[in-house]
Design an enzyme around this catalytic site. Structure first.
Site, PDB file in Angstrom:
ATOM      1  N   ASN A 147       0.808  -1.236   0.000  1.00 42.93           N
ATOM      2  CA  ASN A 147       0.000   0.000   0.000  1.00 42.93           C
ATOM      3  C   ASN A 147       0.838   1.283   0.000  1.00 42.93           C
ATOM      4  O   ASN A 147       0.419   2.292  -0.557  1.00 42.93           O
ATOM      5  CB  ASN A 147      -1.013  -0.001   1.153  1.00 42.93           C
ATOM      6  CG  ASN A 147      -0.373  -0.119   2.516  1.00 42.93           C
ATOM      7  OD1 ASN A 147       0.719  -0.648   2.657  1.00 42.93           O
ATOM      8  ND2 ASN A 147      -1.052   0.383   3.518  1.00 42.93           N
ATOM      9  N   LYS A 170      12.748  -6.814   1.002  1.00 43.22           N
ATOM     10  CA  LYS A 170      11.916  -7.671   0.143  1.00 43.22           C
ATOM     11  C   LYS A 170      10.596  -6.935   0.006  1.00 43.22           C
ATOM     12  O   LYS A 170       9.719  -7.021   0.862  1.00 43.22           O
ATOM     13  CB  LYS A 170      11.700  -9.034   0.813  1.00 43.22           C
ATOM     14  CG  LYS A 170      11.484 -10.193  -0.144  1.00 43.22           C
ATOM     15  CD  LYS A 170      10.246 -10.078  -1.017  1.00 43.22           C
ATOM     16  CE  LYS A 170       8.986 -10.405  -0.309  1.00 43.22           C
ATOM     17  NZ  LYS A 170       7.764 -10.119  -1.085  1.00 43.22           N
ATOM     18  N   GLU A 242       4.528  -4.715  12.125  1.00 43.42           N
ATOM     19  CA  GLU A 242       3.513  -3.662  11.963  1.00 43.42           C
ATOM     20  C   GLU A 242       2.401  -4.272  11.124  1.00 43.42           C
ATOM     21  O   GLU A 242       2.565  -4.494   9.920  1.00 43.42           O
ATOM     22  CB  GLU A 242       4.127  -2.442  11.247  1.00 43.42           C
ATOM     23  CG  GLU A 242       5.261  -1.768  12.008  1.00 43.42           C
ATOM     24  CD  GLU A 242       4.794  -1.038  13.260  1.00 43.42           C
ATOM     25  OE1 GLU A 242       3.600  -0.745  13.397  1.00 43.42           O
ATOM     26  OE2 GLU A 242       5.648  -0.776  14.121  1.00 43.42           O
ATOM     27  N   CYS A 276      -3.139   1.214   6.661  1.00 38.42           N
ATOM     28  CA  CYS A 276      -3.309   0.405   7.869  1.00 38.42           C
ATOM     29  C   CYS A 276      -4.015   1.201   8.951  1.00 38.42           C
ATOM     30  O   CYS A 276      -4.747   0.660   9.757  1.00 38.42           O
ATOM     31  CB  CYS A 276      -1.961  -0.087   8.366  1.00 38.42           C
ATOM     32  SG  CYS A 276      -0.763   1.231   8.578  1.00 38.42           S
ATOM     33  N   GLU A 373     -10.500  -6.434   8.872  1.00 33.57           N
ATOM     34  CA  GLU A 373      -9.911  -5.324   8.124  1.00 33.57           C
ATOM     35  C   GLU A 373     -10.437  -5.358   6.682  1.00 33.57           C
ATOM     36  O   GLU A 373     -10.269  -6.354   5.977  1.00 33.57           O
ATOM     37  CB  GLU A 373      -8.383  -5.454   8.121  1.00 33.57           C
ATOM     38  CG  GLU A 373      -7.695  -4.256   7.504  1.00 33.57           C
ATOM     39  CD  GLU A 373      -6.169  -4.391   7.540  1.00 33.57           C
ATOM     40  OE1 GLU A 373      -5.650  -5.476   7.240  1.00 33.57           O
ATOM     41  OE2 GLU A 373      -5.503  -3.396   7.871  1.00 33.57           O
TER      42      GLU A 373
HETATM   43  P1  NAD Z   1       0.903  -9.478   3.266  1.00 35.13           P
HETATM   44  O1  NAD Z   1       0.990  -9.948   4.666  1.00 35.13           O
HETATM   45  O2  NAD Z   1       0.101 -10.261   2.315  1.00 35.13           O
HETATM   46  O3  NAD Z   1       2.357  -9.326   2.621  1.00 35.13           O
HETATM   47  C1  NAD Z   1       3.348  -8.504   3.186  1.00 35.13           C
HETATM   48  C2  NAD Z   1       4.710  -8.958   2.706  1.00 35.13           C
HETATM   49  O4  NAD Z   1       5.001 -10.240   3.234  1.00 35.13           O
HETATM   50  C3  NAD Z   1       4.845  -9.092   1.196  1.00 35.13           C
HETATM   51  O5  NAD Z   1       6.086  -8.595   0.802  1.00 35.13           O
HETATM   52  C4  NAD Z   1       4.779 -10.605   0.978  1.00 35.13           C
HETATM   53  O6  NAD Z   1       5.435 -11.047  -0.181  1.00 35.13           O
HETATM   54  C5  NAD Z   1       5.498 -11.085   2.210  1.00 35.13           C
HETATM   55  N1  NAD Z   1       5.215 -12.467   2.606  1.00 35.13           N
HETATM   56  C6  NAD Z   1       4.143 -13.239   2.314  1.00 35.13           C
HETATM   57  N2  NAD Z   1       4.257 -14.445   2.909  1.00 35.13           N
HETATM   58  C7  NAD Z   1       5.427 -14.433   3.602  1.00 35.13           C
HETATM   59  C8  NAD Z   1       6.084 -15.376   4.428  1.00 35.13           C
HETATM   60  N3  NAD Z   1       5.561 -16.563   4.685  1.00 35.13           N
HETATM   61  N4  NAD Z   1       7.271 -15.016   4.988  1.00 35.13           N
HETATM   62  C9  NAD Z   1       7.806 -13.793   4.772  1.00 35.13           C
HETATM   63  N5  NAD Z   1       7.217 -12.854   3.985  1.00 35.13           N
HETATM   64  C10 NAD Z   1       6.031 -13.175   3.409  1.00 35.13           C
HETATM   65  O7  NAD Z   1       0.363  -7.971   3.380  1.00 35.13           O
HETATM   66  P2  NAD Z   1      -0.074  -7.010   2.183  1.00 35.13           P
HETATM   67  O8  NAD Z   1      -1.375  -7.503   1.656  1.00 35.13           O
HETATM   68  O9  NAD Z   1       1.061  -6.800   1.263  1.00 35.13           O
HETATM   69  O10 NAD Z   1      -0.283  -5.603   2.931  1.00 35.13           O
HETATM   70  C11 NAD Z   1      -1.497  -5.196   3.467  1.00 35.13           C
HETATM   71  C12 NAD Z   1      -1.495  -5.384   4.966  1.00 35.13           C
HETATM   72  O11 NAD Z   1      -0.426  -4.638   5.528  1.00 35.13           O
HETATM   73  C13 NAD Z   1      -2.737  -4.864   5.649  1.00 35.13           C
HETATM   74  O12 NAD Z   1      -3.162  -5.773   6.621  1.00 35.13           O
HETATM   75  C14 NAD Z   1      -2.271  -3.563   6.306  1.00 35.13           C
HETATM   76  O13 NAD Z   1      -3.032  -3.182   7.422  1.00 35.13           O
HETATM   77  C15 NAD Z   1      -0.881  -3.917   6.654  1.00 35.13           C
HETATM   78  N6  NAD Z   1      -0.069  -2.722   6.860  1.00 35.13           N
HETATM   79  C16 NAD Z   1       0.292  -2.394   8.128  1.00 35.13           C
HETATM   80  C17 NAD Z   1       1.015  -1.228   8.370  1.00 35.13           C
HETATM   81  C18 NAD Z   1       1.391  -0.834   9.773  1.00 35.13           C
HETATM   82  O14 NAD Z   1       2.213   0.055   9.918  1.00 35.13           O
HETATM   83  N7  NAD Z   1       0.832  -1.445  10.809  1.00 35.13           N
HETATM   84  C19 NAD Z   1       1.378  -0.412   7.298  1.00 35.13           C
HETATM   85  C20 NAD Z   1       1.008  -0.772   6.014  1.00 35.13           C
HETATM   86  C21 NAD Z   1       0.276  -1.943   5.806  1.00 35.13           C
END
Ligand code: NAD
Length: 503
Positions: A147, A170, A242, A276, A373
């Site tokens: 995002n 990554k 996060e 988020c 969410e």
């Molecule tokens: P996601 O969890 O699907 O993916 C995040 C990252 O993790 C990607 O780079 C993905 O390739 C990687 N990933 C996937 N499986 C993995 C594994 N088994 N081991 C290591 N890495 C792995 O999240 P998303 O859909 O990309 O992002 C949206 C989410 O992020 C929402 O829930 C949002 O609330 C959250 N978010 C949180 C914050 C915060 O500061 N709290 C900020 C931005 C987004």
């Protein structure tokens, strides 16, 4: 974009699409565990020299990176837009936050990482000098979401690098191009080779990175965050997570309703609701509920959707394709249980993937739109009897990222804020505490572990070392061998004299 797919995408590659147009704007290789391990080896070799130049010199690199950003503003903003489908304003805001963060860390890291002097707290160590130093952990792995590819992926690399670590990023496979451009930026700013690298791929590449590093900074969903923590536990690698949120907004009957309605619409719909810390649900005190809903519906009705030039659209695309079905699922679930969609309620017109800005009323906590969410341009609004009920409903969540309270009575707002189960709470604002880089930003409950920003946001990338020196060392300390009854008596008297009269 420089990386354009001109050939069919192989199994070892991922195509990157512009979600606002459906056009393929790039391809990235899926890097194997072996390639990640090789990158880690190079990063470890480069780290000691980077740590040795000192924090001020590292800050100079980020000052140059900041200048590069200004010189390449259009390129960076276009890159962000090309893979997220954001409006230009949303991408500009992301750019602005990044620029400010570079300055913040360049200026404040020396203070946060300075050695600390500790006073001797026991008579047994009188005369010793004690200092605590913050040494880099070595190699930090940053795994980011789609995002905010600049702010929430590369952004977390900044304090990790400033602390003297090598970093491997990554980025999300959905939006990897911004991270790659950030690598170009750091090279142009004079960062030594291999201190910052980007590995591309999906979950497996991320998982391989967890195995290689000394610290994992993860931003993403709660579901993946749990997997990352589990994996990191195998090698006792510390993590900072996060994660997702379901941020509540509480509107009290004395609130400035015009401001509250503007805030509800902006903070739920900016960045297409894919923040988020966006407002995901609203609780409004009964006496002002109707007026608030009517104001919100009027404002949402005027929003323009698309990823156009400055000043032409407010709500951009849905960046991640499966998200359209999640948003629709939440809306349909609510409507099937008795809610009403006063605006939107369905996907927008293509090309590209959009969801129409949606206001839902007559909602309750049996509906996923109030408990899970949504991460889209939706705004469910619930009527509550009073502030106590609002706080109770707001806290009825597995998440605890942020929250907001809207009232003219700041004292009451402060009192209610302390009852909110969230890592931050804004009064008459939402989200804006993210810009307070000196204050921690992190989630409670299933919204995270640890925090970013502030002193803790950089010290987490270090290991502390306590160094105690005895300049005036005696031949023999009072407590040393040989033990004798006289010695025991003296020690006992000393303890009684100092501590015997109570704290
Ligand atoms: P996601 O969890 O699907 O993916 C995040 C990252 O993790 C990607 O780079 C993905 O390739 C990687 N990933 C996937 N499986 C993995 C594994 N088994 N081991 C290591 N890495 C792995 O999240 P998303 O859909 O990309 O992002 C949206 C989410 O992020 C929402 O829930 C949002 O609330 C959250 N978010 C949180 C914050 C915060 O500061 N709290 C900020 C931005 C987004």
């Amino acid at each position: 974009m420089s990386v354009v797919a001109e050939r069919p995408v192989a199994a070892s590659e991922i195509a990157v699409e512009n979600p606002a147009t459906g056009e393929v704007v790039g391809t990235i290789p899926v890097m194997s565990a072996q390639e990640v391990a090789e990158a880690a080896k190079r990063a470890r070799a480069a780290q000691p020299a980077w740590a040795a130049i000192g924090v001020k010199a590292r800050g100079e690199v980020f000052k140059r990176a900041q200048q590069w950003l200004f010189q390449n503003e259009d390129r960076m903003v276009d890159c962000i837009r090309s893979e997220t489908g954001k409006t230009t304003e949303d991408a500009n805001l992301e750019f602005a936050i990044a620029v400010q963060a570079f300055s913040f860390w360049a200026k404040n890291a020396p203070k946060y990482l300075a050695d600390e002097k500790v006073r001797a707290s026991s008579p047994l160590i009188l005369g010793r000098s004690i200092r605590v130093r913050y040494a880099p952990v070595g190699l930090v792995g940053v795994i980011g979401p789609w995002n905010y590819p600049l702010v929430n992926a590369f952004g977390d690399c900044v304090p990790a690098l400033m602390a003297g670590n090598s970093v491997i990023l990554k980025p999300s496979e959905v939006t990897p191009l911004t991270g790659l451009l950030a690598a170009d930026m750091m090279k142009a700013a004079g960062l030594p080779d291999d201190v910052f690298q980007v590995v591309t791929g999906a979950g497996e590449t991320g998982s391989a990175l967890v195995d290689e590093v000394d610290f994992v900074m993860f931003t993403g969903s709660t579901r993946t965050g749990k997997k990352v923590m589990q994996r990191a536990a195998e090698s006792l690698t510390p993590v900072s997570l996060e994660l997702g949120g379901k941020d509540p907004m509480i509107v009290l009957k004395d609130a400035d309703l015009e401001r509250a309605a503007n805030g509800a619409v902006f903070y739920s719909m900016n960045n297409g609701g894919q923040v988020c810390i966006s407002v995901e649900r609203v609780y409004v005190e009964e006496p002002v509920y109707d007026e608030f809903v009517s104001k919100v519906v009027g404002k949402v009705g005027q929003l323009r959707q698309g990823s156009g030039a400055v000043g032409t659209t407010e709500v951009g695309a849905v960046t991640f394709t499966p998200q359209v079905d999640i948003i629709k699922g939440h809306v349909d679930d609510a409507v099937s249980k008795g809610a009403k969609a006063l605006t939107g309620g369905e996907a927008g017109e293509g090309p590209g993937q959009f969801f129409k800005p949606t206001v839902l009323v007559d909602v309750d906590h049996s509906m996923s739109c109030m408990t899970e969410e949504t991460f889209g341009p939706t705004l469910p609004i619930m009527k509550v009897k009073d502030a106590d009920e609002a706080v109770k409903m707001a806290n009825d969540s597995i998440y605890g990222l942020q929250s907001s309270i809207w009232t003219k009575d700041i004292g009451k707002g402060q009192e209610l804020a302390e009852r909110m189960e969230s890592g931050a709470c804004c009064i008459n604002d939402a989200m804006l505490n993210y810009g307070a880089f000196g204050a921690p930003m992190g989630g409670w409950k299933e919204s995270g572990v640890g925090s970013r920003h502030g002193a803790g946001g950089i010290r987490k990338y270090t290991k502390t070392q306590t160094i105690m020196a005895n300049r005036f060392a005696m031949k023999r300390d009072l407590f040393m061998f040989p033990y004798s009854s006289k010695q025991a008596e003296r020690l006992g008297k000393m303890l009684k004299m100092i501590y015997g009269r109570g704290a």
